[in-house]
Design a protein around this motif. Structure first.
Motif, PDB file in Angstrom:
ATOM      1  N   MET A 232       0.849  -1.086  -0.021  1.00 54.74           N
ATOM      2  CA  MET A 232      -0.155  -0.137   0.017  1.00 54.74           C
ATOM      3  C   MET A 232       0.826   1.137  -0.034  1.00 54.74           C
ATOM      4  O   MET A 232       1.932   1.230   0.600  1.00 54.74           O
ATOM      5  N   ALA A 233       0.592   2.119  -0.878  1.00 49.53           N
ATOM      6  CA  ALA A 233       1.390   3.334  -1.054  1.00 49.53           C
ATOM      7  C   ALA A 233       1.263   4.312   0.463  1.00 49.53           C
ATOM      8  O   ALA A 233       0.396   3.822   1.186  1.00 49.53           O
ATOM      9  N   GLN A 234       2.431   5.267   0.494  1.00 50.08           N
ATOM     10  CA  GLN A 234       2.510   5.779   1.846  1.00 50.08           C
ATOM     11  C   GLN A 234       1.020   6.425   2.400  1.00 50.08           C
ATOM     12  O   GLN A 234       0.902   6.539   3.380  1.00 50.08           O
ATOM     13  N   ASN A 235       0.295   7.162   1.334  1.00 47.14           N
ATOM     14  CA  ASN A 235      -0.838   7.740   1.913  1.00 47.14           C
ATOM     15  C   ASN A 235      -2.278   7.050   1.705  1.00 47.14           C
ATOM     16  O   ASN A 235      -3.250   7.537   2.172  1.00 47.14           O
ATOM     17  N   GLU A 236      -2.056   6.018   1.034  1.00 44.59           N
ATOM     18  CA  GLU A 236      -3.480   5.200   0.766  1.00 44.59           C
ATOM     19  C   GLU A 236      -4.078   4.762   2.109  1.00 44.59           C
ATOM     20  O   GLU A 236      -5.414   4.301   1.963  1.00 44.59           O
ATOM     21  N   TRP A 237      -3.435   4.638   3.195  1.00 46.85           N
ATOM     22  CA  TRP A 237      -4.162   4.315   4.310  1.00 46.85           C
ATOM     23  C   TRP A 237      -5.437   5.250   4.851  1.00 46.85           C
ATOM     24  O   TRP A 237      -6.298   4.640   5.380  1.00 46.85           O
ATOM     25  N   ILE A 238      -5.426   6.424   4.392  1.00 44.49           N
ATOM     26  CA  ILE A 238      -6.501   7.259   4.815  1.00 44.49           C
ATOM     27  C   ILE A 238      -7.763   6.812   4.168  1.00 44.49           C
ATOM     28  O   ILE A 238      -8.832   7.095   4.446  1.00 44.49           O
ATOM     29  N   LEU A 239      -7.579   6.140   3.059  1.00 45.06           N
ATOM     30  CA  LEU A 239      -8.739   5.716   2.200  1.00 45.06           C
ATOM     31  C   LEU A 239      -9.349   4.361   2.879  1.00 45.06           C
ATOM     32  O   LEU A 239     -10.762   4.549   3.109  1.00 45.06           O
ATOM     33  N   ASP A 240      -8.622   3.492   3.713  1.00 43.82           N
ATOM     34  CA  ASP A 240      -9.270   2.622   4.457  1.00 43.82           C
ATOM     35  C   ASP A 240     -10.053   3.292   5.681  1.00 43.82           C
ATOM     36  O   ASP A 240     -10.968   2.929   6.274  1.00 43.82           O
ATOM     37  N   VAL A 241      -9.334   4.328   6.345  1.00 42.06           N
ATOM     38  CA  VAL A 241      -9.920   4.928   7.777  1.00 42.06           C
ATOM     39  C   VAL A 241     -11.174   5.553   7.200  1.00 42.06           C
ATOM     40  O   VAL A 241     -12.201   5.450   7.974  1.00 42.06           O
ATOM     41  N   LEU A 242     -11.375   6.043   6.027  1.00 42.94           N
ATOM     42  CA  LEU A 242     -12.327   6.978   5.450  1.00 42.94           C
ATOM     43  C   LEU A 242     -13.638   5.776   5.296  1.00 42.94           C
ATOM     44  O   LEU A 242     -14.734   5.988   5.472  1.00 42.94           O
ATOM     45  N   SER A 243     -13.195   4.642   4.620  1.00 43.97           N
ATOM     46  CA  SER A 243     -13.930   3.627   4.365  1.00 43.97           C
ATOM     47  C   SER A 243     -14.576   2.960   5.918  1.00 43.97           C
ATOM     48  O   SER A 243     -16.190   2.679   5.866  1.00 43.97           O
ATOM     49  N   ASP A 244     -13.935   3.095   6.782  1.00 43.49           N
ATOM     50  CA  ASP A 244     -14.402   2.717   7.964  1.00 43.49           C
ATOM     51  C   ASP A 244     -15.364   3.405   8.717  1.00 43.49           C
ATOM     52  O   ASP A 244     -16.336   3.097   9.229  1.00 43.49           O
ATOM     53  N   LEU A 245     -14.995   4.625   8.486  1.00 37.62           N
ATOM     54  CA  LEU A 245     -15.766   5.629   9.189  1.00 37.62           C
ATOM     55  C   LEU A 245     -17.166   5.834   8.337  1.00 37.62           C
ATOM     56  O   LEU A 245     -18.233   6.060   9.002  1.00 37.62           O
ATOM     57  N   ASN A 246     -17.130   5.465   7.034  1.00 37.18           N
ATOM     58  CA  ASN A 246     -18.258   5.579   6.167  1.00 37.18           C
ATOM     59  C   ASN A 246     -19.253   4.308   6.772  1.00 37.18           C
ATOM     60  O   ASN A 246     -20.360   4.361   7.102  1.00 37.18           O
ATOM     61  N   ALA A 247     -18.608   3.016   6.827  1.00 36.82           N
ATOM     62  CA  ALA A 247     -19.394   1.998   7.382  1.00 36.82           C
ATOM     63  C   ALA A 247     -20.050   2.218   8.806  1.00 36.82           C
ATOM     64  O   ALA A 247     -21.011   1.641   9.081  1.00 36.82           O
TER      65      ALA A 247
ATOM     66  N   ALA B 205      -8.823   9.995  -2.690  1.00 36.81           N
ATOM     67  CA  ALA B 205      -8.406   9.155  -3.836  1.00 36.81           C
ATOM     68  C   ALA B 205      -7.942   9.867  -4.976  1.00 36.81           C
ATOM     69  O   ALA B 205      -6.769   9.455  -5.499  1.00 36.81           O
ATOM     70  N   ALA B 206      -8.425  10.891  -5.424  1.00 36.82           N
ATOM     71  CA  ALA B 206      -8.076  11.731  -6.678  1.00 36.82           C
ATOM     72  C   ALA B 206      -6.932  12.341  -6.187  1.00 36.82           C
ATOM     73  O   ALA B 206      -5.774  12.480  -7.074  1.00 36.82           O
ATOM     74  N   GLU B 207      -6.528  13.034  -4.869  1.00 36.18           N
ATOM     75  CA  GLU B 207      -5.486  13.715  -4.454  1.00 36.18           C
ATOM     76  C   GLU B 207      -4.300  12.909  -4.595  1.00 36.18           C
ATOM     77  O   GLU B 207      -3.182  13.099  -4.984  1.00 36.18           O
ATOM     78  N   ILE B 208      -4.527  11.705  -3.989  1.00 35.09           N
ATOM     79  CA  ILE B 208      -3.290  10.647  -3.911  1.00 35.09           C
ATOM     80  C   ILE B 208      -2.852  10.404  -5.290  1.00 35.09           C
ATOM     81  O   ILE B 208      -1.669  10.019  -5.455  1.00 35.09           O
ATOM     82  N   ALA B 209      -3.917   9.990  -5.988  1.00 37.95           N
ATOM     83  CA  ALA B 209      -3.544   9.569  -7.716  1.00 37.95           C
ATOM     84  C   ALA B 209      -2.782  10.696  -8.139  1.00 37.95           C
ATOM     85  O   ALA B 209      -1.841  10.497  -8.931  1.00 37.95           O
ATOM     86  N   SER B 210      -3.045  11.984  -7.994  1.00 29.24           N
ATOM     87  CA  SER B 210      -2.672  13.277  -8.566  1.00 29.24           C
ATOM     88  C   SER B 210      -0.978  13.256  -7.771  1.00 29.24           C
ATOM     89  O   SER B 210      -0.154  13.510  -8.563  1.00 29.24           O
ATOM     90  N   MET B 211      -1.001  12.972  -6.799  1.00 27.66           N
ATOM     91  CA  MET B 211       0.511  12.922  -6.064  1.00 27.66           C
ATOM     92  C   MET B 211       1.511  11.888  -6.604  1.00 27.66           C
ATOM     93  O   MET B 211       2.506  12.256  -7.096  1.00 27.66           O
ATOM     94  N   GLN B 212       0.889  10.919  -7.167  1.00 23.37           N
ATOM     95  CA  GLN B 212       1.573   9.673  -7.620  1.00 23.37           C
ATOM     96  C   GLN B 212       1.886   9.976  -8.999  1.00 23.37           C
ATOM     97  O   GLN B 212       2.932   9.549  -9.703  1.00 23.37           O
ATOM     98  N   ASP B 213       0.899  10.598  -9.756  1.00 20.05           N
ATOM     99  CA  ASP B 213       1.351  11.304 -10.976  1.00 20.05           C
ATOM    100  C   ASP B 213       2.556  12.210 -10.810  1.00 20.05           C
ATOM    101  O   ASP B 213       3.333  12.066 -11.932  1.00 20.05           O
ATOM    102  N   GLU B 214       2.620  13.135 -10.083  1.00 21.51           N
ATOM    103  CA  GLU B 214       3.654  14.077  -9.877  1.00 21.51           C
ATOM    104  C   GLU B 214       4.956  13.257  -9.604  1.00 21.51           C
ATOM    105  O   GLU B 214       6.061  13.782 -10.334  1.00 21.51           O
ATOM    106  N   ALA B 215       4.622  12.344  -9.108  1.00 24.13           N
ATOM    107  CA  ALA B 215       6.018  11.454  -8.477  1.00 24.13           C
ATOM    108  C   ALA B 215       6.494  10.958  -9.614  1.00 24.13           C
ATOM    109  O   ALA B 215       7.831  10.557  -9.705  1.00 24.13           O
ATOM    110  N   ARG B 216       5.838  10.640 -10.985  1.00 22.33           N
ATOM    111  CA  ARG B 216       6.441  10.119 -11.957  1.00 22.33           C
ATOM    112  C   ARG B 216       6.967  11.063 -12.917  1.00 22.33           C
ATOM    113  O   ARG B 216       7.065  10.664 -13.987  1.00 22.33           O
TER     114      ARG B 216
END
Length: 72
Positions: free
Chosen positions: A1-16, A38-49
Motif C-alpha cells: 500500500m502506498a504511503q498515503n493510501e491508509w487514509i482511504l481505509d480509515v474513510l471507508s471504516d468511518l463510512n461503514a 483518492a483523486a489527490e493521492i493519484a495526483s501525487m503519484q502522477d507528480e512523482a512519476r
C-alpha cells in the motif's frame, strides 16, 4: 500500500460506521471525501512519476498573441 493510501481505509471504516448507525448525511459526505482523497493521492503519484529533470509542459500564449506554444 502506498504511503498515503491508509487514509482511504480509515474513510471507508468511518463510512461503514455512519451507515450502520443511520448517519446517512455523514455517510454521503464520507463517500465524497473518499473520492477526493483518492483523486489527490493519484495526483501525487502522477507528480512523482514526472520527468526527473523537473520540467513540466506548460502552454502559454505566444508573444504575437496567436495560438500557443510549449515550454519545457
Amino acid at each position: 500500500m502506498a504511503q498515503n493510501e491508509w487514509i482511504l481505509d480509515v474513510l471507508s471504516d468511518l463510512n461503514a460506521f455512519a451507515v450502520a448507525n443511520g448517519l446517512t448525511a455523514l455517510a454521503e459526505q464520507l463517500d465524497d471525501t473518499r473520492l477526493i482523497a483518492a483523486a489527490e493521492i493519484a495526483s501525487m503519484q502522477d507528480e512523482a512519476r514526472a520527468p526527473a529533470n523537473g520540467n513540466k509542459v506548460r502552454l502559454e500564449p505566444n508573444p504575437q498573441g496567436f495560438g500557443k506554444h510549449q515550454h519545457a
